[in-house]
Design an enzyme around this catalytic site. Sequence first.
Site, mmCIF file in Angstrom:
data_model
loop_
_atom_site.group_PDB
_atom_site.id
_atom_site.type_symbol
_atom_site.label_atom_id
_atom_site.label_comp_id
_atom_site.label_asym_id
_atom_site.label_seq_id
_atom_site.Cartn_x
_atom_site.Cartn_y
_atom_site.Cartn_z
ATOM 1 N N CYS A 77 0.836 -1.204 0.000
ATOM 2 C CA CYS A 77 0.000 0.000 0.000
ATOM 3 C C CYS A 77 0.875 1.260 0.000
ATOM 4 O O CYS A 77 1.619 1.481 -0.948
ATOM 5 C CB CYS A 77 -0.989 -0.040 1.166
ATOM 6 N N HIS A 175 -3.853 -4.979 -0.294
ATOM 7 C CA HIS A 175 -3.433 -5.559 0.991
ATOM 8 C C HIS A 175 -3.535 -7.086 0.917
ATOM 9 O O HIS A 175 -4.605 -7.634 1.137
ATOM 10 C CB HIS A 175 -4.331 -5.035 2.119
ATOM 11 N N GLU A 177 -2.570 -9.200 3.013
ATOM 12 C CA GLU A 177 -2.909 -9.730 4.342
ATOM 13 C C GLU A 177 -4.408 -9.663 4.629
ATOM 14 O O GLU A 177 -4.891 -10.279 5.575
ATOM 15 C CB GLU A 177 -2.105 -8.997 5.428
#
Length: 193
Positions: A77, A175, A177
């Site tokens: 990001c 992202h 994750e």
Amino acid sequence: MKLVIINYGAGNIKSIQFAFKRLGVDAVLSDSPEEIMAADKIIFPGVGEASSAMKMLDESGLDKLIPTLKQPVLGICLGMQLLCKSTEEGNTKGLGIFQTDVKRFSNDLKVPQMGWNVIKDLKSDLFSGIKENEYMYLIHSYYAEHCEETIAATDYGINYASALQHKNFYGVQFHPEKSSLAGERILQNFLEI
């Protein structure tokens, strides 16, 4: 394997640590140049505003260290955006790893882009096992312009670079994750580079 997440006060660290823990790797949070340089793999996260994030990197000396790293580095990001030449956010000079600039989305679009969108035109081992048009989770108001280092693209009003690679440096706008099994696969691929 020693995995270090660079700690400079601008990252959603816990979700990244949990994601790697699910993959069986304990990620160490550190701002120590010695510890960062000794890592096998490095995550360069970032959530927040670019000029204040660069100020924190500058004050800690990490702005000089990061470009010298030789092991695989993954910017996520804002981390990816700071690896670019510059960003319009706060008219900020970046670290200059990726030879592109970061621009603000048009006011005609709902900003930030928040939620799920697809990545396509995948061109790296980072995306091994990932299908074209796989959905990833994004939240951002600025985007990296396409360049020779683009390894994935996304459409939101325009077509922009949602992932970049230069030598040992990788960057993703999304992202991983927070991107379910496909995002986890990308993190696993990064561990295997």
